[in-house]
Design an enzyme around this catalytic site. Structure first.
Site, PDB file in Angstrom:
ATOM      1  N   ARG A  20      29.622  90.063  23.254  1.00  0.00           N
ATOM      2  CA  ARG A  20      28.312  90.444  23.803  1.00  0.00           C
ATOM      3  C   ARG A  20      27.388  89.244  23.645  1.00  0.00           C
ATOM      4  O   ARG A  20      27.021  88.875  22.523  1.00  0.00           O
ATOM      5  CB  ARG A  20      27.763  91.664  23.062  1.00  0.00           C
ATOM      6  CG  ARG A  20      26.415  92.158  23.569  1.00  0.00           C
ATOM      7  CD  ARG A  20      25.981  93.392  22.775  1.00  0.00           C
ATOM      8  NE  ARG A  20      24.711  93.910  23.241  1.00  0.00           N
ATOM      9  CZ  ARG A  20      23.521  93.515  22.802  1.00  0.00           C
ATOM     10  NH1 ARG A  20      23.451  92.570  21.850  1.00  0.00           N
ATOM     11  NH2 ARG A  20      22.416  94.038  23.283  1.00  0.00           N
ATOM     12  N   LYS A  68      22.042  84.739  17.010  1.00  0.00           N
ATOM     13  CA  LYS A  68      21.483  85.492  15.885  1.00  0.00           C
ATOM     14  C   LYS A  68      21.118  84.590  14.717  1.00  0.00           C
ATOM     15  O   LYS A  68      21.503  83.417  14.659  1.00  0.00           O
ATOM     16  CB  LYS A  68      22.447  86.601  15.474  1.00  0.00           C
ATOM     17  CG  LYS A  68      22.477  87.740  16.491  1.00  0.00           C
ATOM     18  CD  LYS A  68      23.253  88.939  16.027  1.00  0.00           C
ATOM     19  CE  LYS A  68      23.104  90.094  17.025  1.00  0.00           C
ATOM     20  NZ  LYS A  68      23.927  91.261  16.652  1.00  0.00           N
TER      21      LYS A  68
END
Length: 403
Positions: A381, A346
């Site tokens: 995740r 991210k």
């Protein structure tokens, strides 16, 4: 005399150390209670109640930090940080049962729930077809598969004809859960129509289920009708980035399905969530959100025992917010629920490392994964299953090494 300091990672390690030095094993519960101090944050407490909390904690051998003007009652409210051992905090909760004034009854209820939550270490979630998902023994990997063309990381995008093979590879590399999504929720992304999401997601889940009859499949959707169709196609759980907030029919749909729910924090929507998000206290505000969303879920019939919390790294968060959440992820243990972190590749990693391209962010992802695993986060995740599985194996080996 050379004196060593040991930061015991869990009570079992302390128990082994106590046994090894020859102490009576019956004494261990007493050492365990004295071997750790908890700091519990209480927002906006009435000043008389804050003063009472400080005095009671001092009488029990602990302490409490309050606003400096509390003693004069010159502030409308004060945040409070309680500092004490589990035994001292349990003693405070008992004392507060005889003090039903100044909002202390609400404090007692919250404190008792937090103590119980912090003591929870294992969970067993009910899956379709009589299966179970055990959480808490070790950190599990959730592999990401996006049946999209516009997810922020190209490596996660697969076509329908590839998704089953991709899932098989992920399981072989160490994934226990496969999370399948059909709508990109990257910052600035557009909403996907119900029909298009159905067209992409349902066949993908069916293909993965056919290839992997026993793997745990998570359907990444915030739409009630898609969730229902996904479970019918073979999904075991629902991953709702909206925290039950985008579709008013979602809470009742999940309740009727009876499957586990990943309840995520988000501020805004994917379209606007990164337009100058701001928090006075990100941990307190995310916790308040979870409290409200959990209450909604339970009112609608979703079992609390079926819920996993996700603080939503990158979803309406600044760099500082993401860093604070990861540093203090244990703060959400007060809910007594398993935690999932979705940090893989991210933008906050790109900001830290000056890497605008998600393709460059694997090592940064591994660093965050290592931190989360050391802190005992139940599910990670991630896009890169093999790399993350290897670091988890090393961390679990180190954590499990006896003194």
């Amino acid at each position: 005399m050379a004196i060593c300091y040991f930061d015991f990672t869990d009570s079992e390690e302390l128990a082994r150390a106590v046994e090894k030095l020859g102490a009576d094993p019956r004494s261990f519960p007493y050492f365990a209670n004295k071997g750790k101090t908890w700091a519990l944050f209480l927002p906006s407490v009435e000043p008389r109640a804050a003063n009472a909390l400080k005095q009671e904690m001092l009488s029990l051998g602990g302490d409490a930090a309050v606003h400096k003007r509390c003693i004069e009652c010159k502030v409308e409210a004060s945040d409070v940080i309680l500092l004490g051992t589990p035994k001292q905090l349990k003693g405070l909760a008992q004392k507060l049962s005889a003090m039903p004034y100044w909002g202390l009854e609400e404090v007692r209820e919250g404190l008792s729930a937090a103590i119980e939550g912090l003591s929870r270490k294992r969970w067993e979630l009910e899956l379709p077809r009589g299966r179970k998902l055990e959480l808490g023994k070790r950190t599990l990997i959730m592999g990401i598969i996006n049946v999209t063309y516009d997810s922020f990381y190209a490596g996660s995008r697969v076509g329908l004809d590839e998704c089953a093979d991709k899932a098989v590879t992920m399981v072989e590399e160490g994934a226990v859960i496969i999370d399948v999504g059909a709508e990109s929720t990257r910052p600035g992304s557009s909403f996907l129509s119900l029909d298009e999401e159905m067209r992409r997601l349902v066949p993908a889940i069916r293909a993965i289920r056919d290839a992997l009859p026993d793997v745990v499949i998570s359907a990444d959707t915030y739409k009630a009708q898609v969730a229902e169709a996904a479970v019918e196609a073979g999904a075991d759980m629902i991953n709702d980035i909206s925290g039950l907030g985008f579709d008013p029919d979602m809470p009742s749909a999940v309740a009727n399905l009876g499957v586990p729910l990943i309840l995520m924090h988000i501020k805004g929507t994917p379209q606007d969530m990164q337009r100058d998000p701001y928090y006075e206290n990100v941990m307190a505000e995310v916790a308040a959100y979870f409290e409200e969303r959990l209450a909604l879920a339970e009112r609608c019939g979703i079992k609390r025992s079926q819920i996993i919390l996700d603080p939503g790294i990158g979803f309406g968060k600044r760099l500082i917010d993401n860093k604070v959440i990861l540093k203090h992820i244990e703060a959400f243990r007060t809910f007594g629920l398993p935690i999932l972190i979705g940090h893989s590749r991210k933008s906050f990693i790109g900001q830290i490392l000056n890497q605008p391209d998600p393709e460059e962010r694997l090592l940064g992802t591994i660093a965050a994964s290592s931190l989360c695993a050391w802190k005992g986060v139940e599910i990670l995740r991630v896009h890169d299953v093999k790399a993350n599985a290897e670091i988890l194996k090393v961390i679990e080996a180190i954590k499990g090494t006896p003194l």
